[in-house]
Design a protein around this motif. Structure first.
Motif, PDB file in Angstrom:
ATOM      1  N   UNK A 342       0.884  -1.158  -0.078  1.00  0.00           N
ATOM      2  CA  UNK A 342       0.092   0.011   0.045  1.00  0.00           C
ATOM      3  C   UNK A 342       0.789   1.351  -0.006  1.00  0.00           C
ATOM      4  N   UNK A 343       0.846   2.179  -1.064  1.00  0.00           N
ATOM      5  CA  UNK A 343       1.638   3.129  -1.026  1.00  0.00           C
ATOM      6  C   UNK A 343       0.872   4.096  -2.101  1.00  0.00           C
ATOM      7  N   UNK A 344       1.015   5.544  -1.992  1.00  0.00           N
ATOM      8  CA  UNK A 344       0.390   6.441  -2.864  1.00  0.00           C
ATOM      9  C   UNK A 344       0.823   6.185  -4.351  1.00  0.00           C
ATOM     10  N   UNK A 345       1.892   5.689  -4.676  1.00  0.00           N
ATOM     11  CA  UNK A 345       2.439   5.736  -5.968  1.00  0.00           C
ATOM     12  C   UNK A 345       1.786   4.408  -6.655  1.00  0.00           C
ATOM     13  N   UNK A 346       1.291   3.351  -5.694  1.00  0.00           N
ATOM     14  CA  UNK A 346       0.626   2.242  -6.448  1.00  0.00           C
ATOM     15  C   UNK A 346      -0.770   2.445  -6.689  1.00  0.00           C
ATOM     16  N   UNK A 347      -1.220   2.458  -7.711  1.00  0.00           N
ATOM     17  CA  UNK A 347      -2.541   2.728  -8.379  1.00  0.00           C
ATOM     18  C   UNK A 347      -3.498   1.510  -8.128  1.00  0.00           C
ATOM     19  N   UNK A 348      -3.025   0.544  -8.273  1.00  0.00           N
ATOM     20  CA  UNK A 348      -4.087  -0.975  -8.438  1.00  0.00           C
ATOM     21  C   UNK A 348      -3.222  -2.078  -8.347  1.00  0.00           C
ATOM     22  N   UNK A 349      -3.806  -3.187  -7.656  1.00  0.00           N
ATOM     23  CA  UNK A 349      -3.070  -4.269  -7.797  1.00  0.00           C
ATOM     24  C   UNK A 349      -4.174  -5.416  -8.571  1.00  0.00           C
ATOM     25  N   UNK A 359       0.282  -1.676 -10.474  1.00  0.00           N
ATOM     26  CA  UNK A 359       0.125  -0.788 -11.448  1.00  0.00           C
ATOM     27  C   UNK A 359       0.884   0.661 -10.898  1.00  0.00           C
ATOM     28  N   UNK A 360       1.430   1.294 -11.486  1.00  0.00           N
ATOM     29  CA  UNK A 360       2.105   2.802 -11.416  1.00  0.00           C
ATOM     30  C   UNK A 360       1.773   3.561 -12.467  1.00  0.00           C
ATOM     31  N   UNK A 361       2.141   4.803 -12.388  1.00  0.00           N
ATOM     32  CA  UNK A 361       1.587   5.866 -13.038  1.00  0.00           C
ATOM     33  C   UNK A 361       2.263   5.492 -14.567  1.00  0.00           C
ATOM     34  N   UNK A 362       3.266   5.078 -14.807  1.00  0.00           N
ATOM     35  CA  UNK A 362       4.016   5.056 -16.206  1.00  0.00           C
ATOM     36  C   UNK A 362       5.401   4.082 -16.032  1.00  0.00           C
ATOM     37  N   UNK A 363       5.629   3.735 -16.813  1.00  0.00           N
ATOM     38  CA  UNK A 363       6.983   2.937 -17.043  1.00  0.00           C
ATOM     39  C   UNK A 363       8.205   4.075 -16.654  1.00  0.00           C
ATOM     40  N   UNK A 364       8.236   5.267 -16.719  1.00  0.00           N
ATOM     41  CA  UNK A 364       9.204   5.870 -16.323  1.00  0.00           C
ATOM     42  C   UNK A 364       9.105   5.985 -14.682  1.00  0.00           C
ATOM     43  N   UNK A 365       7.969   5.986 -14.067  1.00  0.00           N
ATOM     44  CA  UNK A 365       7.971   5.665 -12.671  1.00  0.00           C
ATOM     45  C   UNK A 365       8.435   4.274 -12.277  1.00  0.00           C
ATOM     46  N   UNK A 388       3.516  -0.492 -17.470  1.00  0.00           N
ATOM     47  CA  UNK A 388       3.412   0.396 -16.242  1.00  0.00           C
ATOM     48  C   UNK A 388       2.872  -0.350 -14.964  1.00  0.00           C
ATOM     49  N   UNK A 389       3.253  -1.697 -15.036  1.00  0.00           N
ATOM     50  CA  UNK A 389       2.794  -2.603 -14.075  1.00  0.00           C
ATOM     51  C   UNK A 389       3.832  -3.614 -13.615  1.00  0.00           C
ATOM     52  N   UNK A 390       4.358  -3.570 -12.361  1.00  0.00           N
ATOM     53  CA  UNK A 390       5.128  -4.638 -11.794  1.00  0.00           C
ATOM     54  C   UNK A 390       4.804  -6.059 -11.743  1.00  0.00           C
TER      55      UNK A 390
END
Length: 417
Positions: A342-349, A359-365, A388-390
């Protein structure tokens, strides 16, 4: 006569002295010099030993493997039962003959074990070497059995890199350099009910990942899969489900299609099947598979398919999954990961069991986070068609304590990036 100095190798011939540069290369340099490369930026992680969920480097590095070699090491690296089965088979025989001619105990016992995990309709196994090869065989089988030539697959599907498998892949970036590919292939959108209308009387087969992997873990609904099964039946098309990544317990059931209460006509598997050894299979009804026996005979051939050592390792893998109750633990471990990451940069799992995309905002992130996580000792990755997803797909043997440690390091990597 030959000899050497610090940087040169020399040799005398009858006529002259030859002096040529001589470099002492380490493993990394040899890798870059002599092994065919797939990108200009390989990870270059050097591994000296692997065990359980850990990879160990030559200089004391230690990494938690959160991707299982891309879904391969479902029972962990070098599971003792898998090693025991490999050693026992090494003491008997290795390759004997091309597939399908000799009666080899590891092959017959593996086929029986696989069929016991499946509905009775799926009772005939063709063993191959990899997922791509299994897809090739399944496509040939569908065309031969139905007498039709058209195949439907999905946008952003990944089924392998050989020509036929690439043809039914769903990303043009990976396909365009190799055209012309297999004709008669149409892409539909995974999970879109309206697109099922494209299945028609000329369709030989629909080939689909039960859970889309390289698209970033996309999960269809039960209603969708039941409508797909019904439409294939109505149009006389075979349903091929690709469980190369999703099979062998990864989603919390032995086969992912069990979540949707349907049965495919052909199931394709590989990756997690061999406990780290190369093996794959496509499985169908005996009547369907029987078309390979004539017109022409030897309708599908493989030299090393079902290699006895790989088959023995696969039998042991099935036994480990069952005897250690690993599949029953999948959902709880997945929920633990979701509760910790759980982190503000994590948008979705997104996930189905331990097949996960963060999921993050972008590949660059995302990319600096992955790099930092590796430096901290956790190996993750992204997806071919979803950068954009790990990717998180740990060995099913991973403990809760190991998961907690891995998630803590990922969060640390996020904070540092």
């Amino acid at each position: 006569m030959t000899g050497s100095t610090k940087n040169y190798r020399w040799a005398f011939s009858s006529d002259f002295l030859v002096i040529e540069p001589y470099l002492f290369m380490n493993n990394r340099q040899l890798f870059l010099q002599h092994l065919a490369q797939t990108t200009d930026f390989p990870l270059l992680i050097e591994v000296e030993k692997a065990e359980g969920v850990y990879l160990h480097g030559p200089n004391g590095e230690k990494y938690i493997d959160l991707i299982s070699g891309i879904g391969v090491s479902n029972v962990g690296h070098r599971h003792p039962k898998v090693l025991e089965a490999i050693q026992a088979q090494l003491d008997k025989y290795l390759h004997l003959m091309v597939y399908g001619e000799y009666v080899q105990s590891p092959q017959t016992k593996l086929a029986e074990a696989l069929c016991k995990t499946l509905p009775p309709h799926l009772d005939n196994v063709y063993l191959v070497n990899s997922g791509s090869e299994a897809i090739e065989g399944a496509l040939k089988l569908a065309k031969r059995y139905t007498g039709k030539r058209n195949i439907i697959s999905c946008v952003n599907a990944y089924h392998g890199s050989s020509h036929g498998a690439l043809s039914v892949g769903g990303n043009e970036i990976f396909k365009r350099a190799y055209r012309p590919l297999l004709p008669g292939v149409t892409n539909i959108h995974y999970g879109a009910l309206a697109d099922l209308e494209q299945i028609n009387p000329d369709t030989a087969a629909v080939v689909m990942e039960t859970i889309q992997g390289e698209a970033g873990i996309r999960v269809g609904t039960k209603d969708y899969f039941q409508a797909l099964r019904k439409k294939c039946d109505e149009m006389g098309a075979l349903l091929i489900l690709d469980e190369i990544q999703a099979g062998f317990g990864r989603t919390g059931k032995f086969w992912a299609f069990e979540h949707f209460e349907i049965v495919p006509d052909i199931i394709v598997c590989a990756k997690g099947m061999g406990g780290g050894m190369p093996i794959g299979a496509f499985i169908a009804n005996k009547e369907v598979m029987g078309v390979f026996k004539n017109n022409p005979l030897l309708g599908h051939i493989t030299t090393f398919g079902g290699h006895p050592v790989s088959a023995a390792a696969s039998i042991a893998t099935i036994e480990v999954l069952k005897n250690e109750s690993l599949i029953e633990q999948v959902e709880g471990k997945a929920n633990l990961i979701k509760s910790l990451l759980i982190h503000p940069k994590i948008q979705e799992i997104r996930n189905k069991g331990l097949m996960m995309a963060v999921k993050f905002e972008s590949f660059e992130v995302l990319k600096p986070i992955i790099d930092r996580a590796i430096a901290l000792g956790v190996i993750t990755d992204w997806f071919l068609f979803c950068d954009d997803s790990m990717r998180i797909a740990p060995p099913l043997t991973i403990t809760e304590e190991e998961l907690k440690k891995a998630c803590q390091l990922i969060l640390q990597a996020i904070e540092a990036s």
